[in-house]
Design a protein around this motif. Structure first.
Motif, mmCIF file in Angstrom:
data_model
loop_
_atom_site.group_PDB
_atom_site.id
_atom_site.type_symbol
_atom_site.label_atom_id
_atom_site.label_comp_id
_atom_site.label_asym_id
_atom_site.label_seq_id
_atom_site.Cartn_x
_atom_site.Cartn_y
_atom_site.Cartn_z
ATOM 1 N N SER A 127 11.144 -14.573 6.617
ATOM 2 C CA SER A 127 10.623 -13.122 6.909
ATOM 3 C C SER A 127 10.376 -12.185 5.422
ATOM 4 C CB SER A 127 11.832 -12.569 7.809
ATOM 5 O OG SER A 127 11.388 -11.204 8.289
ATOM 6 N N THR A 128 11.576 -12.513 4.692
ATOM 7 C CA THR A 128 11.625 -11.659 3.306
ATOM 8 C C THR A 128 10.071 -12.073 2.644
ATOM 9 O OG1 THR A 128 14.014 -11.516 3.424
ATOM 10 C CG2 THR A 128 12.665 -11.158 1.416
ATOM 11 N N ALA A 129 9.686 -13.511 2.640
ATOM 12 C CA ALA A 129 8.952 -13.877 1.789
ATOM 13 C C ALA A 129 7.422 -13.236 2.597
ATOM 14 C CB ALA A 129 8.797 -15.502 1.715
ATOM 15 N N VAL A 130 7.243 -13.239 4.064
ATOM 16 C CA VAL A 130 6.150 -12.681 4.476
ATOM 17 C C VAL A 130 5.992 -11.121 4.295
ATOM 18 C CG1 VAL A 130 5.173 -12.313 6.763
ATOM 19 C CG2 VAL A 130 6.079 -14.496 6.347
ATOM 20 N N ARG A 131 7.114 -10.458 4.489
ATOM 21 C CA ARG A 131 7.053 -9.057 4.227
ATOM 22 C C ARG A 131 6.567 -9.069 2.552
ATOM 23 N NH1 ARG A 131 11.983 -8.521 7.267
ATOM 24 N NH2 ARG A 131 12.965 -8.603 5.357
ATOM 25 N N ALA A 132 6.886 -9.784 1.791
ATOM 26 C CA ALA A 132 6.713 -9.396 0.282
ATOM 27 C C ALA A 132 5.111 -9.806 0.175
ATOM 28 C CB ALA A 132 7.293 -10.247 -0.599
ATOM 29 N N GLU A 133 4.769 -10.781 0.999
ATOM 30 C CA GLU A 133 3.167 -11.111 0.774
ATOM 31 C C GLU A 133 2.623 -10.028 1.578
ATOM 32 O OE1 GLU A 133 2.588 -14.752 2.587
ATOM 33 O OE2 GLU A 133 3.728 -15.805 1.284
ATOM 34 N N VAL A 134 2.879 -9.369 2.631
ATOM 35 C CA VAL A 134 2.269 -8.381 3.198
ATOM 36 C C VAL A 134 2.105 -6.935 2.228
ATOM 37 C CG1 VAL A 134 2.171 -6.666 5.112
ATOM 38 C CG2 VAL A 134 2.742 -8.983 5.717
ATOM 39 N N VAL A 135 3.253 -7.013 1.738
ATOM 40 C CA VAL A 135 3.168 -5.725 0.697
ATOM 41 C C VAL A 135 2.235 -6.004 -0.423
ATOM 42 C CG1 VAL A 135 4.680 -4.179 -1.133
ATOM 43 C CG2 VAL A 135 5.510 -4.938 1.315
ATOM 44 N N ALA A 136 2.179 -6.896 -1.108
ATOM 45 C CA ALA A 136 1.221 -7.497 -1.990
ATOM 46 C C ALA A 136 -0.234 -7.384 -1.548
ATOM 47 C CB ALA A 136 1.753 -9.197 -2.713
ATOM 48 N N ALA A 137 -0.384 -7.856 -0.248
ATOM 49 C CA ALA A 137 -1.725 -7.774 0.132
ATOM 50 C C ALA A 137 -2.370 -6.491 0.362
ATOM 51 C CB ALA A 137 -1.858 -8.565 1.347
ATOM 52 N N GLN A 138 -1.560 -5.549 0.889
ATOM 53 C CA GLN A 138 -1.639 -4.081 1.150
ATOM 54 C C GLN A 138 -1.876 -3.410 -0.266
ATOM 55 O OE1 GLN A 138 1.908 -2.935 3.138
ATOM 56 N NE2 GLN A 138 0.650 -3.129 5.304
ATOM 57 N N HIS A 139 -0.949 -3.791 -1.213
ATOM 58 C CA HIS A 139 -1.237 -3.329 -2.460
ATOM 59 C C HIS A 139 -2.505 -3.589 -3.209
ATOM 60 C CE1 HIS A 139 -0.220 -1.685 -6.429
ATOM 61 N NE2 HIS A 139 -0.452 -2.990 -6.892
ATOM 62 N N ALA A 140 -2.876 -4.790 -3.011
ATOM 63 C CA ALA A 140 -4.043 -5.438 -3.589
ATOM 64 C C ALA A 140 -5.455 -4.654 -2.902
ATOM 65 C CB ALA A 140 -4.222 -7.022 -3.599
ATOM 66 N N GLU A 141 -5.213 -4.588 -1.573
ATOM 67 C CA GLU A 141 -6.210 -3.767 -0.709
ATOM 68 C C GLU A 141 -6.257 -2.543 -1.100
ATOM 69 O OE1 GLU A 141 -9.373 -3.659 1.996
ATOM 70 O OE2 GLU A 141 -8.361 -5.249 1.053
ATOM 71 N N ARG A 142 -5.293 -1.874 -1.437
ATOM 72 C CA ARG A 142 -5.434 -0.331 -1.996
ATOM 73 C C ARG A 142 -5.916 -0.014 -3.037
ATOM 74 N NH1 ARG A 142 -0.303 0.006 0.417
ATOM 75 N NH2 ARG A 142 0.999 -0.415 -1.590
ATOM 76 N N MET A 143 -5.541 -1.136 -4.201
ATOM 77 C CA MET A 143 -6.207 -0.922 -5.647
ATOM 78 C C MET A 143 -7.868 -1.475 -5.433
ATOM 79 S SD MET A 143 -3.956 -0.399 -7.516
ATOM 80 C CE MET A 143 -3.221 0.645 -6.525
ATOM 81 N N ALA A 144 -8.155 -2.425 -4.454
ATOM 82 C CA ALA A 144 -9.452 -2.717 -4.401
ATOM 83 C C ALA A 144 -10.140 -1.440 -3.756
ATOM 84 C CB ALA A 144 -9.778 -3.783 -3.487
ATOM 85 N N LEU A 145 -9.624 -0.700 -2.882
ATOM 86 C CA LEU A 145 -10.133 0.491 -2.289
ATOM 87 C C LEU A 145 -10.421 1.698 -3.397
ATOM 88 C CD1 LEU A 145 -8.869 0.466 1.402
ATOM 89 C CD2 LEU A 145 -11.112 0.070 0.616
ATOM 90 N N ALA A 146 -9.249 1.701 -4.108
ATOM 91 C CA ALA A 146 -9.335 2.607 -5.041
ATOM 92 C C ALA A 146 -10.274 2.405 -6.499
ATOM 93 C CB ALA A 146 -7.852 2.732 -5.931
ATOM 94 N N ARG A 147 -10.456 1.190 -6.616
ATOM 95 C CA ARG A 147 -11.523 0.861 -7.363
ATOM 96 C C ARG A 147 -13.027 1.159 -6.802
ATOM 97 N NH1 ARG A 147 -8.263 -3.473 -8.753
ATOM 98 N NH2 ARG A 147 -9.364 -4.864 -7.263
#
Length: 387
Positions: free
Chosen positions: A176-196
């Motif tokens: 569960s911790t690993a999944v949450r970390a992956e979700v946070v990383a994916a959300q961060h990557a998506e935010r960065m992509a949208l920001a770019r």
């Protein structure tokens, strides 16, 4: 009452080995010479509860304890032993089912309910030693297991069940911790992509609107010439905003995301023409560039030209070079302007170079930007075609 929301198909895929083992144990008991059909209903109920336990572990533990107690009373009234006991008065199918339910309760239930489940199951299982008729007295009068043997055997099986539950509980927590970390990383990557995307596309068109509006203010006679350009830039900015909003809302955008065509040279010429700057263009593209990579090349050229227009003053020439050599696309955008003393159009968040560097590094390329020796600013990027 907690539920893991485990569907029936998922439950079947997860529990079929246990179900097969319990069916084998039940059949072995009922059709053996030592078996008792009076014990069959209770054993079947406990086995079914063990298979269904992952859906409601706490309820399954209480129901299993009730079934064992009821089966013990039935055997007491009937005056018949259940069969060869494994631990206390439980036969092998009941023992296996109770162990499985204990492990599931420890794994899935809250700490308090897990403790209650284990205590209730252990208490009812221990009580069967005194409630149920003594199998050993009827079959082998000279043999009766000592109490310490019962305690030792029960303790080993209890430790095995609880330990299994704790092990899988820890594994579930780690997963569960690993999944949450992956979700946070994916959300961060998506935010960065949208920001770019927001910075590279929308800011580009808005900057063009402001620059042309300032030109119209400075030279009123040129207003009729720049108004169509302003309208076009405004429409493009609105289209890009609608697309980004659609992405954020999880829906498909009204218009597809701008993408490179099969001809990168024409795409670069289009971006240069839209910039309305004194650009000297050099293209050398002897091999085809994938559209996904071509889009990043276009964004680099577009953002570099936007930065030149925003931050440089007195620009007389901008050199744009897009070439392919050694399996890489090389992008160079250099101007001969001087740094503006006034604040750039629309302000500067400092994210343009950051976004370009991130875009290039994500593709496994190299990026560099800085002032030129003879004056002006230069942006360089190399992106592998096969990356």
């Amino acid at each position: 009452m907690e539920s893991t929301d485990l569907g029936w198909r998922a439950l079947l895929r997860r529990q079929w080995p246990l179900a097969c083992a319990l069916v084998f144990f039940l059949a072995s008991e009922l059709f053996s010479e030592q078996g008792s059909w009076w014990q069959a209903p209770g054993s079947v109920v406990v086995a079914v509860l063990a298979v269904l336990a992952p859906r409601r572990p706490f309820d399954a533990a209480l129901a299993a304890a009730t079934a064992v107690a009821a089966s013990s009373v039935v055997l007491l009234v009937a005056g018949t032993a259940a069969g060869v006991p494994v631990v206390s008065g439980l036969v092998i199918s009941e023992t296996a089912a109770v162990m499985a339910i204990t492990a599931v309760a420890v794994r899935q239930a809250s700490p308090v309910r897990a403790v209650v489940s284990v205590v209730v199951l252990v208490a009812v299982s221990a009580a069967t030693l005194w409630v149920r008729p003594n199998y050993w007295a009827a079959e082998w009068p000279d043999y009766r297991p000592e109490l310490w043997q019962q305690l030792f055997g029960g303790g080993v099986l209890l430790a095995l069940s609880v330990g299994t539950g704790l092990y899988f509980r820890a594994r579930d927590r780690e997963r569960s911790t690993a999944v949450r970390a992956e979700v946070v990383a994916a959300q961060h990557a998506e935010r960065m992509a949208l920001a770019r995307e927001l910075h590279d596309v929308v800011a580009h068109y808005v900057t063009g609107i402001v620059v042309h509006a300032q030109a119209a203010q400075a030279v009123p006679a040129a207003a009729q010439e720049v108004l169509p350009i302003i309208v076009h830039s405004g429409n493009e900015a609105l289209t890009a905003m609608r697309r980004l909003v659609g992405t954020l809302r999880g829906a498909e955008a009204d218009a597809p995301a701008p993408a490179a065509t099969s001809d990168l040279a024409d795409d670069v010429r289009g971006v240069v023409a839209e910039s309305d700057q004194p650009v000297r263009l050099r293209l050398d593209l002897p091999v085809a560039v994938p559209p996904s990579l071509g889009r990043s090349v276009l964004r680099l050229v577009q953002e570099s030209l936007t930065n030149s227009r925003k931050h440089a003053g007195g620009v007389s020439r901008v050199d744009v070079s897009v070439t392919v050599a050694d399996g890489q696309v090389h992008v160079v955008v250099a101007d001969d302007g001087r740094e503006r003393r006034a604040a750039p159009v629309g302000g500067s968040g400092g994210y343009g170079l950051i976004g370009m560097r991130e875009r290039v590094e994500l593709l496994g390329g190299e990026f560099g930007a800085g002032p030129r020796a003879g004056g002006g600013w230069e942006v360089r990027a190399s992106l592998p075609i096969g990356g």
